[in-house]
Scaffold this motif. Sequence first.
Motif, mmCIF file in Angstrom:
data_model
loop_
_atom_site.group_PDB
_atom_site.id
_atom_site.type_symbol
_atom_site.label_atom_id
_atom_site.label_comp_id
_atom_site.label_asym_id
_atom_site.label_seq_id
_atom_site.Cartn_x
_atom_site.Cartn_y
_atom_site.Cartn_z
ATOM 1 N N ARG A 1 0.843 -1.189 0.000
ATOM 2 C CA ARG A 1 0.000 0.000 0.000
ATOM 3 C C ARG A 1 0.884 1.247 0.000
ATOM 4 N NH1 ARG A 1 -2.567 -0.848 6.022
ATOM 5 N NH2 ARG A 1 -0.621 -1.065 7.179
ATOM 6 N N PRO A 2 0.373 2.355 -0.499
ATOM 7 C CA PRO A 2 1.170 3.580 -0.525
ATOM 8 C C PRO A 2 1.296 4.174 0.873
ATOM 9 C CG PRO A 2 -1.025 3.992 -1.397
ATOM 10 C CD PRO A 2 -0.922 2.517 -1.179
ATOM 11 N N VAL A 3 2.467 4.757 1.146
ATOM 12 C CA VAL A 3 2.730 5.411 2.427
ATOM 13 C C VAL A 3 3.492 6.703 2.159
ATOM 14 C CG1 VAL A 3 2.770 3.249 3.730
ATOM 15 C CG2 VAL A 3 4.888 4.115 2.720
ATOM 16 N N ASN A 4 3.547 7.561 3.168
ATOM 17 C CA ASN A 4 4.382 8.764 3.124
ATOM 18 C C ASN A 4 5.731 8.409 3.737
ATOM 19 O OD1 ASN A 4 1.390 10.228 3.822
ATOM 20 N ND2 ASN A 4 2.612 11.085 2.171
ATOM 21 N N VAL A 5 6.768 8.427 2.938
ATOM 22 C CA VAL A 5 8.069 8.048 3.470
ATOM 23 C C VAL A 5 9.165 8.578 2.561
ATOM 24 C CG1 VAL A 5 8.211 5.838 2.239
ATOM 25 C CG2 VAL A 5 9.400 6.108 4.414
ATOM 26 N N GLY A 6 10.312 8.865 3.137
ATOM 27 C CA GLY A 6 11.470 9.224 2.342
ATOM 28 C C GLY A 6 11.467 10.667 1.878
ATOM 29 N N THR A 7 12.570 11.033 1.252
ATOM 30 C CA THR A 7 12.756 12.387 0.758
ATOM 31 C C THR A 7 13.320 12.335 -0.653
ATOM 32 O OG1 THR A 7 14.999 12.513 1.666
ATOM 33 C CG2 THR A 7 13.193 13.282 3.076
ATOM 34 N N ALA A 8 13.288 13.473 -1.321
ATOM 35 C CA ALA A 8 13.844 13.582 -2.663
ATOM 36 C C ALA A 8 14.251 15.023 -2.903
ATOM 37 C CB ALA A 8 12.831 13.137 -3.716
ATOM 38 N N THR A 9 15.201 15.214 -3.781
ATOM 39 C CA THR A 9 15.573 16.547 -4.230
ATOM 40 C C THR A 9 15.526 16.583 -5.747
ATOM 41 O OG1 THR A 9 17.929 15.967 -4.224
ATOM 42 C CG2 THR A 9 17.042 17.001 -2.240
ATOM 43 N N VAL A 10 15.069 17.699 -6.261
ATOM 44 C CA VAL A 10 15.037 17.949 -7.706
ATOM 45 C C VAL A 10 15.692 19.298 -7.933
ATOM 46 C CG1 VAL A 10 13.583 18.289 -9.731
ATOM 47 C CG2 VAL A 10 12.916 16.615 -8.006
ATOM 48 N N ARG A 11 16.664 19.321 -8.821
ATOM 49 C CA ARG A 11 17.372 20.564 -9.119
ATOM 50 C C ARG A 11 17.608 20.630 -10.623
ATOM 51 N NH1 ARG A 11 20.780 16.794 -7.208
ATOM 52 N NH2 ARG A 11 20.333 17.342 -5.060
ATOM 53 N N GLY A 12 17.721 21.840 -11.129
ATOM 54 C CA GLY A 12 17.957 21.939 -12.557
ATOM 55 C C GLY A 12 18.002 23.367 -13.038
#
Length: 988
Positions: A804-815
């Motif tokens: 099932r989907p959960v809220n977890v982790g992080t991410a970065t987006v740069r450009g």
Amino acid sequence: MSKYPVRAAAGATSRLPVRLVRSTLALGIALALPGGALSAQEATGEEEPSATASDAVELETVQVQGIRASVMRAQDIKRDADTFVDSVTAQDIGALPDRSVTETLSRIPGVTIDRFLAVGDPEHFSAEGNGVQVRGLTQVRSELNGRDSFSASGGRGLSFQDVPSELLAGVDVYKNQTAEMIEGGLGGSVDLRTRLPFDFEGGKLAASFSANRGDFARKTSPSASVLYSNRWNTGAGDFGILVDLARSDLATRTDGMFVRPFFLNSNPDVDGDGSNDALWVPRGADWRTLNYDRERSGAYLALQWRPNDDVEVVATAFQSSYNELWNEDAIFVDNDPTQVLLDPSQPYQLDGNVVRSGRITQPDGVPMGTDIRASNRRSKTSDFSAGLRWAVNDHVDFSTDLQYIKADTKSLDSTVALGLRMPYIDVDLGGGLPSIGVDQQFTANPANYYWGFTMDHQDDNEAEQFAWRADLKYSFDSGFFRSIKGGVRLTRREATSIDTGYNWVAVIQPWMQWWRLPGDQPLPGLDLNGQVNSSLTHLNTFNNFYRGKANTPGGFYAPVLSNALGFPASYQAIHDAAQPYYLDNPPPYEPTLPGPQHVNDQEEDTTGGYLMLSFGLDDVAFDGNVGVRVVRTENSAKGFLVYPNEFRAPYLGAGESEPITASNSYTDVLPSLNMRWEAVENLIFRFAASKAIARPNFSDMQAYQELQVGIRDFDDAGNSCDGTSVVTPACLTLTGSSYDNPYLEPMKANQFDVSAEWYFDPEHGGMAWINLFYKDIKDYFRRQTEVVSFPGADGNSYDYLISRPVNVGTATVRGAEVGWNQFFDFLPAPFDGLGMSANYTYIDSSTRVPDNVDVVPVDTDGSLFDDLPADGLSKNAYNVAVFYEKGPWQIRLAYNWRSKYLLSVGPNGYNGDNNGIVWKLPVYSDDYGQLDGSIFYRFSDHVQLGLEMNNLNDAEQRTIMDQNGAGSRVTSWYLNDRRYAATLRLTF
């Protein structure tokens, strides 16, 4: 600064004879009103209003039309906006540069589109594109004139391909935000703008007619649109009406070829040492033809009233309808991939221990299938809105608006398949397109076929929302602070979704022999009576497959289209005919029809408010805004838990359902800061920082769970699980599918933008810019797999593996985004009509998600993959457009390209269970570039004739599957139409 600057009229207008005006108005209303809801443009602070008396400017009438006017208008919007915005406009009515909104969006820097019918489905190409990503993120908010707009497809956004581009005046993409903007666009917000009656000086009548033809489908489809607008100065003030109708049909064809995943199997001796050899052998190869037809229509009505210089009222209605039908003839492998072997008695080539070419066999033949699949979807979005703007006095402005939006979509996805056990498959994967060979005498014999399976999927979704907002602005006379603005917004959305799941039911399969079918005789023939019934099947020769470029066999029997579209009666007839061949007496087939157990009800209420302070210093050309938005979200869901129904494991349940209810709430505080500084004339620097959210899709928050059971070949102790009797729990694989999480919370991002914009020749459209961006994201949506116990029918508890989907982790987006527009007026004639537009986007990302949470990609041998990039994100993308506009001629060539990106992990065809090894392969879209163009000739101010062209370079879409031992390789190839549209435009 205002979100939308005052619009300058581009091009001269002419008044219509009164008789023509009256007849056109009557025709427009007669055509529009019976369709129900029409279309909507608002007059609120969140849309692009026409100039009011309080902010009117004296404009010199200049004859600027076509491409130049559209480019310059988009630059004006970018320059005057109070945050980061890029636009595409249509100054000529009904003349966006592309024939679909998704293709238009792909011209904007930082925006990319999928070329597939559904996001995450690498097996079905789409001519006009589908999913939209902004800076690599799919969490994109959609708006119509600054207000909510959505499709009832389980998501939060609008299916942009559903909207007629002919109704739009422009498309704006907001890449950062202010406090007054509605929350929800973590990647960005896409606003579709329509026109208002006061956009024109007087009466306006415009129409366009097109004949669209795909050179592969070889079918011509019509398109048409008509707009009528007029305004009158009455005793009660200025009043205007605008009616806009559009209809567009399209037919395309796509041919596709597939090489399926490789498996490390033990093969007969190939190196001469007398022992078996472990080789990576492809499961097989598929090929298919998909015919696609769609009808897209829309209607829009706008009423505008300005009783005096201080008050303006706008009421609008908008309706967009989309009907699509596609059908697919396919040849596919339906085998146990662990049993495929290389025949060493036939010529073959190896790359190490990976098969490059050779004959693929399997004991008792390679099970394959031929099918007809049809998908019929009907969608509609209707929007009714009304807004008031009131300049209370020199300091106070008030605005309010009310909106009702309703969306629905209904679809049937139906597949009927024949089966056959092929003696062998010859494959050559040496390079480029694969070469495929079979025994065509075998495939031409109808006695070698049997009815294999049926599969249906039905959904019926509805969603509606009421929204109300009010805004109050106080302007200061002088000083650093320019104004303070605040407002509130309330929404209530209700959604009902009916989803039956994919109901695969075997008719006759090889694995049914001995326990349901006799094991000592061939499987029953094509029509179960030894005869070919032309009303049920036909011989598919795959004419002109892949434009003749591919080496694939034809001459396969396959079900006709009516088998798929005739559900449920056609399914019933097929299964009833198979009953006499079964050894036992199973219950008769009953089609899956929507019932209470398939229904999910959801409600969501939001209460939001904001406060925004605008500031500036005239002497240094500096201004900006700072503010905060606070929003409270409350949602609830009602659904069902469905128990498995496996006759060999009756102790788990008998398919019964029980209700589930869930509720959740959360509050978000979203600050924002935007600053703009014109350091020297026409050189502008910007900075923005804000916090953004993206709520989860409604389809991810359903309270619905379906428990499933699979029977293994062997249990953990090595004991066989074959047999007709009840199997033990040790032989079972218990899972939960179609389960979502009603307790999900939004993804959140802190986002930053900084840019430099140089308007080096603003009078002639000369501009260059660079924009750097960064997003720090948390509470990423990922699927978590865990063991959950559920009671069985015997009173015992059983452990299911639930994802099932959960809220977890992080991410970065740069450009970074870089762009340049220019018209080369300084060149000598006739080259002074040349112009060019180019932009490039670079995006990099990284994700940090615990290993035990994310969907872990696993190879077919159980080995794991290294870290994967974020899905949907191309590192590089660019657009280059060259145009020529001089005298009556208007010519444009535009090339759009994006680099490889991750489509999905473990989609259909790239996942399975290898006796306990649950494998999921990453599948990427390869680099893709498409050349489009148009050429128009203007006979007069009123008549224009042209040719619009798509996919002039006959682009090939490829996908790539990643494997460790077998290596990364192209797994599918698609070829689609070059499309042409002869178009006549009339303006009066």
